[in-house]
Design a protein around this motif. Structure first.
Motif, mmCIF file in Angstrom:
data_model
loop_
_atom_site.group_PDB
_atom_site.id
_atom_site.type_symbol
_atom_site.label_atom_id
_atom_site.label_comp_id
_atom_site.label_asym_id
_atom_site.label_seq_id
_atom_site.Cartn_x
_atom_site.Cartn_y
_atom_site.Cartn_z
ATOM 1 N N GLY A 110 -8.159 14.498 31.422
ATOM 2 C CA GLY A 110 -9.366 14.604 31.394
ATOM 3 C C GLY A 110 -10.203 13.699 30.401
ATOM 4 N N LEU A 111 -9.669 13.448 29.044
ATOM 5 C CA LEU A 111 -10.065 12.578 27.991
ATOM 6 C C LEU A 111 -10.153 11.231 28.598
ATOM 7 C CD1 LEU A 111 -8.946 14.511 24.994
ATOM 8 C CD2 LEU A 111 -11.384 14.316 25.701
ATOM 9 N N GLN A 112 -8.983 10.927 29.168
ATOM 10 C CA GLN A 112 -8.589 9.407 29.469
ATOM 11 C C GLN A 112 -9.501 9.126 30.664
ATOM 12 O OE1 GLN A 112 -4.499 8.837 30.739
ATOM 13 N NE2 GLN A 112 -4.973 7.574 32.140
ATOM 14 N N HIS A 113 -9.793 10.065 31.592
ATOM 15 C CA HIS A 113 -10.701 9.643 32.793
ATOM 16 C C HIS A 113 -11.966 9.419 32.194
ATOM 17 C CE1 HIS A 113 -11.991 9.759 36.780
ATOM 18 N NE2 HIS A 113 -12.734 10.625 36.577
ATOM 19 N N ARG A 114 -12.442 10.525 31.377
ATOM 20 C CA ARG A 114 -13.890 10.339 30.847
ATOM 21 C C ARG A 114 -14.200 9.069 30.165
ATOM 22 N NH1 ARG A 114 -15.410 15.004 27.243
ATOM 23 N NH2 ARG A 114 -15.369 16.058 29.094
ATOM 24 N N ASP A 115 -13.083 8.563 29.496
ATOM 25 C CA ASP A 115 -13.243 7.234 28.530
ATOM 26 C C ASP A 115 -13.337 6.003 29.876
ATOM 27 O OD1 ASP A 115 -13.275 8.340 26.297
ATOM 28 O OD2 ASP A 115 -11.111 7.880 25.911
ATOM 29 N N LYS A 116 -12.501 6.171 30.817
ATOM 30 C CA LYS A 116 -12.565 5.081 31.878
ATOM 31 C C LYS A 116 -13.853 4.971 32.640
ATOM 32 C CE LYS A 116 -10.256 4.420 36.439
ATOM 33 N NZ LYS A 116 -11.394 3.771 36.907
ATOM 34 N N ILE A 117 -14.473 6.175 33.114
ATOM 35 C CA ILE A 117 -15.644 6.201 33.620
ATOM 36 C C ILE A 117 -16.737 5.602 32.638
ATOM 37 C CG2 ILE A 117 -17.496 7.540 34.522
ATOM 38 C CD1 ILE A 117 -14.862 7.355 36.319
ATOM 39 N N ARG A 118 -16.595 6.149 31.389
ATOM 40 C CA ARG A 118 -17.654 5.564 30.536
ATOM 41 C C ARG A 118 -17.595 3.907 30.454
ATOM 42 N NH1 ARG A 118 -17.303 10.378 26.103
ATOM 43 N NH2 ARG A 118 -18.579 11.814 27.100
ATOM 44 N N ARG A 119 -16.094 3.590 30.250
ATOM 45 C CA ARG A 119 -16.062 2.025 30.205
ATOM 46 C C ARG A 119 -16.656 1.094 31.589
ATOM 47 N NH1 ARG A 119 -11.219 3.598 28.457
ATOM 48 N NH2 ARG A 119 -10.255 2.973 30.174
ATOM 49 N N GLU A 120 -16.411 2.076 32.604
ATOM 50 C CA GLU A 120 -16.990 1.145 33.497
ATOM 51 C C GLU A 120 -18.360 1.378 34.274
ATOM 52 O OE1 GLU A 120 -14.342 2.752 36.776
ATOM 53 O OE2 GLU A 120 -12.519 1.648 36.152
ATOM 54 N N GLY A 121 -19.017 2.364 33.531
ATOM 55 C CA GLY A 121 -20.338 2.867 33.735
ATOM 56 C C GLY A 121 -21.325 2.039 32.862
#
Length: 121
Positions: A110-121
């Motif tokens: 979940g933490l990894q996914h949240r970081d990924k979404i933030r980086r892409e957004g």
């Protein structure tokens, strides 16, 4: 071509067995609230209203249903103290400890996914 998950089963029988096992697991812990309830109880919330306050957005009806299902599956124990007023508290069972690796993995992902979404957004 997309990447395939590195799950061990190679034969059709092994794959069918893994699918059934995942289905069994999701039946017990799936949904929006069950693992959150486990985390809330691990944090020390014991009474129904305390659990409900810890889980923003859960209705009393849904919480009661989820706790009942979790009790039937051996994850939660309901303790009734016959006092006035009656005190009902919930606690995790030893069996719920078997979810610790699952919760740790889900939290990490979940933490990894949240970081990924933030980086892409």
């Amino acid at each position: 071509m997309g990447k395939t998950l590195e799950l061990e089963p190679k034969s059709h029988t092994e794959c069918a067995s893994r699918l059934a096992a995942v289905g069994d697991a999701l039946y017990v812990i799936g949904g929006k609230w069950k693992l959150r309830i486990v985390v809330a109880l691990a944090e020390g919330y014991k009474r129904f209203n305390e659990i409900q306050r810890a889980l923003d957005g859960i209705s009393a009806k849904v919480l009661a249903s989820e706790l009942k299902e979790m009790e039937l599956n051996g994850l939660v124990k309901r303790n009734v103290t016959p006092s006035i007023p009656v005190v009902i508290e919930y606690e995790l069972t030893e069996y719920s400890d078997t979810l610790s690796d699952v919760l740790r993995s889900l939290s990490d992902w979940g933490l990894q996914h949240r970081d990924k979404i933030r980086r892409e957004g």
